[in-house]
Design a protein around this motif. Sequence first.
Motif, PDB file in Angstrom:
ATOM      1  N   ALA A   1      49.149  34.793  38.974  1.00 41.14           N
ATOM      2  CA  ALA A   1      48.603  34.538  40.308  1.00 41.14           C
ATOM      3  C   ALA A   1      47.717  35.712  40.698  1.00 41.14           C
ATOM      4  N   ALA A   2      46.561  35.431  41.279  1.00 38.80           N
ATOM      5  CA  ALA A   2      45.639  36.473  41.733  1.00 38.80           C
ATOM      6  C   ALA A   2      45.556  36.439  43.249  1.00 38.80           C
ATOM      7  N   LEU A   3      46.021  37.501  43.893  1.00 31.81           N
ATOM      8  CA  LEU A   3      45.958  37.610  45.358  1.00 31.81           C
ATOM      9  C   LEU A   3      44.678  38.347  45.726  1.00 31.81           C
TER      10      LEU A   3
ATOM     11  N   GLY B   1      35.007  39.827  49.902  1.00 30.95           N
ATOM     12  CA  GLY B   1      34.906  38.514  49.269  1.00 30.95           C
ATOM     13  C   GLY B   1      34.060  38.535  48.013  1.00 30.95           C
ATOM     14  N   GLY B   2      32.874  39.155  48.073  1.00 34.70           N
ATOM     15  CA  GLY B   2      31.987  39.197  46.911  1.00 34.70           C
ATOM     16  C   GLY B   2      32.584  39.983  45.763  1.00 34.70           C
ATOM     17  N   VAL B   3      33.204  41.119  46.077  1.00 35.87           N
ATOM     18  CA  VAL B   3      33.848  41.937  45.053  1.00 35.87           C
ATOM     19  C   VAL B   3      34.990  41.154  44.403  1.00 35.87           C
ATOM     20  N   SER B   4      35.769  40.456  45.222  1.00 36.36           N
ATOM     21  CA  SER B   4      36.900  39.689  44.696  1.00 36.36           C
ATOM     22  C   SER B   4      36.445  38.575  43.769  1.00 36.36           C
ATOM     23  N   GLN B   5      35.356  37.924  44.102  1.00 35.32           N
ATOM     24  CA  GLN B   5      34.831  36.874  43.230  1.00 35.32           C
ATOM     25  C   GLN B   5      34.460  37.434  41.863  1.00 35.32           C
ATOM     26  N   GLU B   6      33.887  38.636  41.868  1.00 36.99           N
ATOM     27  CA  GLU B   6      33.518  39.263  40.588  1.00 36.99           C
ATOM     28  C   GLU B   6      34.767  39.630  39.791  1.00 36.99           C
ATOM     29  N   ILE B   7      35.793  40.117  40.462  1.00 36.93           N
ATOM     30  CA  ILE B   7      37.061  40.423  39.779  1.00 36.93           C
ATOM     31  C   ILE B   7      37.638  39.154  39.164  1.00 36.93           C
ATOM     32  N   TYR B   8      37.615  38.066  39.931  1.00 46.99           N
ATOM     33  CA  TYR B   8      38.183  36.813  39.426  1.00 46.99           C
ATOM     34  C   TYR B   8      37.371  36.281  38.247  1.00 46.99           C
ATOM     35  N   ARG B   9      36.046  36.444  38.297  1.00 48.89           N
ATOM     36  CA  ARG B   9      35.204  36.062  37.152  1.00 48.89           C
ATOM     37  C   ARG B   9      35.616  36.844  35.910  1.00 48.89           C
ATOM     38  N   GLY B  10      35.927  38.124  36.092  1.00 49.93           N
ATOM     39  CA  GLY B  10      36.379  38.938  34.975  1.00 49.93           C
ATOM     40  C   GLY B  10      37.717  38.465  34.425  1.00 49.93           C
ATOM     41  N   ILE B  11      38.624  38.107  35.321  1.00 44.81           N
ATOM     42  CA  ILE B  11      39.924  37.575  34.889  1.00 44.81           C
ATOM     43  C   ILE B  11      39.736  36.311  34.059  1.00 44.81           C
ATOM     44  N   GLU B  12      38.901  35.403  34.550  1.00 42.10           N
ATOM     45  CA  GLU B  12      38.646  34.146  33.836  1.00 42.10           C
ATOM     46  C   GLU B  12      37.970  34.397  32.491  1.00 42.10           C
ATOM     47  N   ALA B  13      37.031  35.349  32.449  1.00 38.58           N
ATOM     48  CA  ALA B  13      36.338  35.663  31.194  1.00 38.58           C
ATOM     49  C   ALA B  13      37.316  36.199  30.156  1.00 38.58           C
TER      50      ALA B  13
ATOM     51  N   SER C   1      47.737  30.472  32.377  1.00 37.56           N
ATOM     52  CA  SER C   1      46.950  29.913  33.475  1.00 37.56           C
ATOM     53  C   SER C   1      46.793  30.960  34.576  1.00 37.56           C
ATOM     54  N   VAL C   2      45.688  30.861  35.317  1.00 41.53           N
ATOM     55  CA  VAL C   2      45.417  31.789  36.421  1.00 41.53           C
ATOM     56  C   VAL C   2      45.126  30.974  37.670  1.00 41.53           C
ATOM     57  N   ARG C   3      45.776  31.330  38.766  1.00 40.05           N
ATOM     58  CA  ARG C   3      45.554  30.635  40.030  1.00 40.05           C
ATOM     59  C   ARG C   3      45.243  31.642  41.130  1.00 40.05           C
ATOM     60  N   MET C   4      44.206  31.339  41.894  1.00 43.02           N
ATOM     61  CA  MET C   4      43.781  32.225  42.989  1.00 43.02           C
ATOM     62  C   MET C   4      44.520  31.882  44.281  1.00 43.02           C
ATOM     63  N   TYR C   5      44.947  32.919  45.002  1.00 48.80           N
ATOM     64  CA  TYR C   5      45.559  32.767  46.315  1.00 48.80           C
ATOM     65  C   TYR C   5      44.756  33.623  47.296  1.00 48.80           C
ATOM     66  N   ASP C   6      44.191  32.996  48.285  1.00 51.06           N
ATOM     67  CA  ASP C   6      43.381  33.700  49.277  1.00 51.06           C
ATOM     68  C   ASP C   6      44.292  34.570  50.140  1.00 51.06           C
TER      69      ASP C   6
ATOM     70  N   ALA D   1      34.739  44.218  35.084  1.00 53.01           N
ATOM     71  CA  ALA D   1      35.563  44.839  34.045  1.00 53.01           C
ATOM     72  C   ALA D   1      36.993  45.042  34.528  1.00 53.01           C
ATOM     73  N   LEU D   2      37.161  45.389  35.801  1.00 51.45           N
ATOM     74  CA  LEU D   2      38.495  45.536  36.379  1.00 51.45           C
ATOM     75  C   LEU D   2      39.270  44.227  36.259  1.00 51.45           C
ATOM     76  N   GLY D   3      38.595  43.113  36.523  1.00 53.86           N
ATOM     77  CA  GLY D   3      39.236  41.815  36.387  1.00 53.86           C
ATOM     78  C   GLY D   3      39.640  41.519  34.951  1.00 53.86           C
ATOM     79  N   MET D   4      38.762  41.841  34.015  1.00 50.33           N
ATOM     80  CA  MET D   4      39.094  41.608  32.598  1.00 50.33           C
ATOM     81  C   MET D   4      40.325  42.410  32.192  1.00 50.33           C
ATOM     82  N   ASP D   5      40.370  43.681  32.607  1.00 56.41           N
ATOM     83  CA  ASP D   5      41.518  44.503  32.228  1.00 56.41           C
ATOM     84  C   ASP D   5      42.778  44.126  32.996  1.00 56.41           C
ATOM     85  N   ALA D   6      42.626  43.621  34.215  1.00 57.07           N
ATOM     86  CA  ALA D   6      43.802  43.156  34.957  1.00 57.07           C
ATOM     87  C   ALA D   6      44.486  42.029  34.192  1.00 57.07           C
ATOM     88  N   PHE D   7      43.691  41.112  33.662  1.00 56.41           N
ATOM     89  CA  PHE D   7      44.279  40.024  32.865  1.00 56.41           C
ATOM     90  C   PHE D   7      44.904  40.577  31.590  1.00 56.41           C
TER      91      PHE D   7
END
Length: 499
Positions: A185-187, A195-207, A217-222, A442-448
């Motif tokens: 889960a991604a909070l 918002g814009g920074v978070s979208q980029e992090i989530y893109r990294g997680i998905e990548a 599986s990855v699910r976003m929670y606002d 990159a932060l999102g990629m490494d978080a995953f």
Amino acid sequence: MQKKFSNRIRQYLCIALLSVPFLLQGCSPSSLTDASDTAIQGDVSIEQANALLTKGKKREAAQTYYAAAARYPSPQRERVILQAAEIAASIGDVNLTNSYLAKTPVSALDGENRGRLAYVKALLALQQNNPTLALRTLPTNLDSLSPALREKVKHVQQRAQAMAGGAAAQTIQQAIVPTSVNRIAALLPQSGSLGGVSQEIYRGIEAARNNLASDASVRMYDVNASGALTQYQRAVADGADIIVGPLDKESLAQLLTQPQILTKPLLSLNYLTNSRNIPGALYQFGLLPEDEARQVAEFASARGQRTAIIMAPASSWGERLANAFHTAYQAKGGQVINIQQYPDNPSNAYMQNVQNAMAATQGRASMVFLAASPSQARLMRPLLAAQAPGVPVYATSHIFSGRIDPGKDADLDGIIYTEIPWVIEALQAGSLNNSAFPRMYALGMDAFLIAKNLPSIARNPNTQVNGKTGSIRLARNREIQRKLLMATFINGVPQALGQ
């Protein structure tokens, strides 16, 4: 008249400080004899504040000083507000202190008041039993402060050092380690300033998920500051094995107010260094600038460069980097022989700052540590090259915007700095400008990567993972530590050092 006015303010505030033993340091009675006897508007209110302080009614005194501040022009107004903040900090009232500090932005302060702002923040950290943060926040260039403020800074520094040297400052509960990670889960906030920074992090997680061909599986929670607890509990109820986030300190702090609900691992994307009790679920990860400053200190020391000039903006961020570098450099046997604080806003005064540093060190410096943004570094680097052409300049990744712009960045040529692997990889592939916030991606990629591999990483403390934000390892306090690449600029383009 201006001098008399300033003396009058100094008189009243010195009287106030004499009334509080902890705040007494450095306020000499002789300074009272220099003040003018000319009456000024606002005497009654400040006299009332002095009287309240003498009676030990600190909260009321702080409120009275704050009310009186409106009667004075700058910089006296900010000085009186900072007096109110100092008293509020001395009683550990976080909300009251921060409400006053919000009225004194760094950009509105002169040099002395900037030092006082840093001191007040450190005092508040000390009252919250966080000596590490206090030491990191204190002003570093004491020579630029008045004798009274200098003594108070030293007093807080001594108390913080004594506190930090005592029993363990943190209680670290036994880690909660998942047996496997299949649901993440991604909070993250989906709107607002992050918002814009978070979208980029989530893109990294998905990548990262797609690149690893992972079945997770990855699910976003606002999430925002008021909804972190609710969304965490919702994610756990939905079957999440690990929660990544939140991004902002406020949301993270809210989660830590109820550690008993943290039944699943939480990989935060920020740090709360003032947490005395680290829940077993908490793992902290982020792009901590202090890590980079410490790495620069170690790298330069290993090269035999043992005398340094620090040049940092007069801001809380600049203080943080300067302190981190200073501490690490001294630990490696280095000596900081001059610290120059320059204006936070790009300024023509930079030349004077550089000349002052060179004059003070008289050719003894073997390196310069430059804490700077891209616009600041582009102005500062040519001045340093002209004044001290043979002295190497080191910096952190903050000097590079993440967008390729050789025309502007040619002025950065020769600077050695810390950079994340992903920026170099994307630059070589010609895709760097495809990302609005490449380091957040990159932060999102490494978080995953960390979340998926947490079962093995947590059980094997010596494990190092080659991530996109650096070489990653888990420290004993469950903070993720990174070691970055060393890079430089050639013809205005970053390049890994030695390539």
